[in-house]
Design a protein around this motif. Structure first.
Motif, PDB file in Angstrom:
ATOM      1  N   ASP A 114       0.840  -1.199   0.000  1.00  0.00           N
ATOM      2  CA  ASP A 114       0.000   0.000   0.000  1.00  0.00           C
ATOM      3  C   ASP A 114       0.875   1.249   0.000  1.00  0.00           C
ATOM      4  OD1 ASP A 114      -2.390  -1.435   0.055  1.00  0.00           O
ATOM      5  OD2 ASP A 114      -2.458  -1.468   2.243  1.00  0.00           O
ATOM      6  N   THR A 115       1.940   1.215   0.781  1.00  0.00           N
ATOM      7  CA  THR A 115       2.847   2.356   0.877  1.00  0.00           C
ATOM      8  C   THR A 115       3.616   2.553  -0.426  1.00  0.00           C
ATOM      9  OG1 THR A 115       3.030   1.954   3.256  1.00  0.00           O
ATOM     10  CG2 THR A 115       4.701   3.376   2.261  1.00  0.00           C
ATOM     11  N   VAL A 116       4.116   1.467  -0.987  1.00  0.00           N
ATOM     12  CA  VAL A 116       4.843   1.558  -2.262  1.00  0.00           C
ATOM     13  C   VAL A 116       3.936   2.120  -3.349  1.00  0.00           C
ATOM     14  CG1 VAL A 116       5.942   0.217  -4.119  1.00  0.00           C
ATOM     15  CG2 VAL A 116       6.536  -0.239  -1.731  1.00  0.00           C
ATOM     16  N   ARG A 117       2.708   1.627  -3.428  1.00  0.00           N
ATOM     17  CA  ARG A 117       1.782   2.114  -4.472  1.00  0.00           C
ATOM     18  C   ARG A 117       1.487   3.607  -4.309  1.00  0.00           C
ATOM     19  NH1 ARG A 117      -0.843  -2.821  -3.254  1.00  0.00           N
ATOM     20  NH2 ARG A 117      -0.442  -4.354  -4.884  1.00  0.00           N
ATOM     21  N   ALA A 118       1.285   4.053  -3.084  1.00  0.00           N
ATOM     22  CA  ALA A 118       0.999   5.474  -2.848  1.00  0.00           C
ATOM     23  C   ALA A 118       2.194   6.337  -3.245  1.00  0.00           C
ATOM     24  CB  ALA A 118       0.628   5.707  -1.385  1.00  0.00           C
ATOM     25  N   ILE A 119       3.392   5.903  -2.895  1.00  0.00           N
ATOM     26  CA  ILE A 119       4.600   6.654  -3.246  1.00  0.00           C
ATOM     27  C   ILE A 119       4.809   6.640  -4.755  1.00  0.00           C
ATOM     28  CG2 ILE A 119       7.134   6.600  -3.096  1.00  0.00           C
ATOM     29  CD1 ILE A 119       6.733   5.811  -0.108  1.00  0.00           C
ATOM     30  N   ALA A 120       4.619   5.482  -5.370  1.00  0.00           N
ATOM     31  CA  ALA A 120       4.822   5.360  -6.821  1.00  0.00           C
ATOM     32  C   ALA A 120       3.835   6.211  -7.613  1.00  0.00           C
ATOM     33  CB  ALA A 120       4.713   3.898  -7.238  1.00  0.00           C
ATOM     34  N   ALA A 121       2.684   6.521  -7.027  1.00  0.00           N
ATOM     35  CA  ALA A 121       1.710   7.374  -7.708  1.00  0.00           C
ATOM     36  C   ALA A 121       2.225   8.801  -7.853  1.00  0.00           C
ATOM     37  CB  ALA A 121       0.387   7.375  -6.936  1.00  0.00           C
ATOM     38  N   GLU A 122       3.172   9.178  -7.016  1.00  0.00           N
ATOM     39  CA  GLU A 122       3.680  10.550  -7.028  1.00  0.00           C
ATOM     40  C   GLU A 122       5.138  10.659  -7.486  1.00  0.00           C
ATOM     41  OE1 GLU A 122       3.725  14.176  -3.834  1.00  0.00           O
ATOM     42  OE2 GLU A 122       1.936  12.975  -4.087  1.00  0.00           O
ATOM     43  N   MET A 123       5.874   9.558  -7.469  1.00  0.00           N
ATOM     44  CA  MET A 123       7.311   9.588  -7.744  1.00  0.00           C
ATOM     45  C   MET A 123       7.630   8.985  -9.107  1.00  0.00           C
ATOM     46  SD  MET A 123      10.272   7.752  -5.471  1.00  0.00           S
ATOM     47  CE  MET A 123      11.961   7.681  -6.061  1.00  0.00           C
ATOM     48  N   GLU A 124       8.474   9.655  -9.856  1.00  0.00           N
ATOM     49  CA  GLU A 124       8.987   9.102 -11.111  1.00  0.00           C
ATOM     50  C   GLU A 124      10.120   8.151 -10.746  1.00  0.00           C
ATOM     51  OE1 GLU A 124       9.187   8.380 -15.100  1.00  0.00           O
ATOM     52  OE2 GLU A 124       7.717   9.652 -14.096  1.00  0.00           O
ATOM     53  N   ILE A 125       9.967   6.873 -11.059  1.00  0.00           N
ATOM     54  CA  ILE A 125      10.936   5.853 -10.653  1.00  0.00           C
ATOM     55  C   ILE A 125      11.743   5.405 -11.863  1.00  0.00           C
ATOM     56  CG2 ILE A 125      11.249   3.563  -9.637  1.00  0.00           C
ATOM     57  CD1 ILE A 125       8.547   4.054  -8.176  1.00  0.00           C
ATOM     58  N   ASP A 126      13.065   5.506 -11.747  1.00  0.00           N
ATOM     59  CA  ASP A 126      13.986   5.084 -12.790  1.00  0.00           C
ATOM     60  C   ASP A 126      14.402   3.631 -12.597  1.00  0.00           C
ATOM     61  OD1 ASP A 126      16.048   5.963 -14.990  1.00  0.00           O
ATOM     62  OD2 ASP A 126      17.228   4.897 -13.474  1.00  0.00           O
ATOM     63  N   SER A 127      14.719   3.288 -11.332  1.00  0.00           N
ATOM     64  CA  SER A 127      15.194   1.945 -11.028  1.00  0.00           C
ATOM     65  C   SER A 127      14.910   1.627  -9.569  1.00  0.00           C
ATOM     66  CB  SER A 127      16.695   1.819 -11.314  1.00  0.00           C
ATOM     67  OG  SER A 127      17.427   2.715 -10.502  1.00  0.00           O
ATOM     68  N   VAL A 128      15.029   0.341  -9.239  1.00  0.00           N
ATOM     69  CA  VAL A 128      14.825  -0.086  -7.855  1.00  0.00           C
ATOM     70  C   VAL A 128      15.891  -1.093  -7.465  1.00  0.00           C
ATOM     71  CG1 VAL A 128      12.317   0.268  -7.982  1.00  0.00           C
ATOM     72  CG2 VAL A 128      13.253  -2.013  -8.371  1.00  0.00           C
ATOM     73  N   GLU A 129      16.109  -1.167  -6.159  1.00  0.00           N
ATOM     74  CA  GLU A 129      17.013  -2.170  -5.600  1.00  0.00           C
ATOM     75  C   GLU A 129      16.238  -2.971  -4.565  1.00  0.00           C
ATOM     76  OE1 GLU A 129      21.350  -1.382  -4.743  1.00  0.00           O
ATOM     77  OE2 GLU A 129      20.557  -1.514  -2.699  1.00  0.00           O
ATOM     78  N   ILE A 130      16.363  -4.299  -4.653  1.00  0.00           N
ATOM     79  CA  ILE A 130      15.657  -5.223  -3.780  1.00  0.00           C
ATOM     80  C   ILE A 130      16.674  -6.245  -3.270  1.00  0.00           C
ATOM     81  CG2 ILE A 130      13.795  -6.944  -3.669  1.00  0.00           C
ATOM     82  CD1 ILE A 130      12.665  -5.645  -6.255  1.00  0.00           C
ATOM     83  N   ALA A 131      16.471  -6.737  -2.048  1.00  0.00           N
ATOM     84  CA  ALA A 131      17.331  -7.801  -1.527  1.00  0.00           C
ATOM     85  C   ALA A 131      17.036  -9.107  -2.250  1.00  0.00           C
ATOM     86  CB  ALA A 131      17.117  -7.975  -0.025  1.00  0.00           C
ATOM     87  N   GLU A 132      18.085  -9.822  -2.642  1.00  0.00           N
ATOM     88  CA  GLU A 132      17.956 -11.132  -3.294  1.00  0.00           C
ATOM     89  C   GLU A 132      17.076 -12.070  -2.479  1.00  0.00           C
ATOM     90  OE1 GLU A 132      21.915 -12.677  -3.546  1.00  0.00           O
ATOM     91  OE2 GLU A 132      22.413 -11.461  -5.298  1.00  0.00           O
ATOM     92  N   GLU A 133      17.221 -11.998  -1.172  1.00  0.00           N
ATOM     93  CA  GLU A 133      16.528 -12.922  -0.274  1.00  0.00           C
ATOM     94  C   GLU A 133      15.008 -12.808  -0.353  1.00  0.00           C
ATOM     95  OE1 GLU A 133      20.648 -12.220   1.464  1.00  0.00           O
ATOM     96  OE2 GLU A 133      19.149 -11.039   0.404  1.00  0.00           O
ATOM     97  N   MET A 134      14.512 -11.679  -0.828  1.00  0.00           N
ATOM     98  CA  MET A 134      13.061 -11.506  -0.940  1.00  0.00           C
ATOM     99  C   MET A 134      12.461 -12.549  -1.880  1.00  0.00           C
ATOM    100  SD  MET A 134      10.978  -8.119  -2.087  1.00  0.00           S
ATOM    101  CE  MET A 134       9.382  -7.748  -1.434  1.00  0.00           C
TER     102      MET A 134
END
Length: 135
Positions: A53-73
């Motif tokens: 829910d938090t990611v979606r709300a932020i992504a609605a307002e932020m222009e995202i070029d790239s993301v970093e995620i932990a492999e373990e996820m």
């Protein structure tokens, strides 16, 4: 009152200040936040607010070029990992996704402009969003 999805003034302010490649991390309730990095603590109780829910709300307002995620996820929380990737693909097929070991992910958060802490209890529910440009 704002009309857009994201109503939190602190998060909105941070996004408005981001430049190209600046980082904003959204994390679960347990990620250590480095000293000196701005903490925006949204956590109220277990699961509130949720990570996606938090990611979606932020992504609605932020222009995202790239993301970093932990492999373990991928292995520890595969359903959440796929939900996150699907949400990013809906935003743009051009968002670059990088997986790094969790220890590297934690170390890299010191480069974030701010870290938004959620009430999420799902393991490795963390993502660093790197700002793009709108032109």
């Amino acid at each position: 009152m704002k009309k857009t999805t994201l109503l939190n003034s602190e998060v909105s302010y941070v996004i408005a200040k981001l430049g190209h490649f600046d980082a904003l991390t959204v994390c679960d309730a347990g990620l250590p936040i480095p000293a000196g990095t701005q903490r925006i603590d949204l956590a109220v109780s277990k699961g509130i607010p949720g990570f996606m829910d938090t990611v979606r709300a932020i992504a609605a307002e932020m222009e995202i070029d790239s993301v970093e995620i932990a492999e373990e996820m991928r292995s520890a929380s595969p359903a959440l990992h796929e939900e996150l990737l699907a949400a990013l693909r809906r935003l743009s097929e051009d968002i670059t996704v990088t997986h790094v070991p969790h220890e590297s992910f934690k170390a890299n958060t010191k480069n974030s402009v701010a870290i938004v802490r959620t009430g999420e209890f799902t393991p490795y529910a963390n993502v660093t969003l790197k700002s793009g440009v709108v032109f």
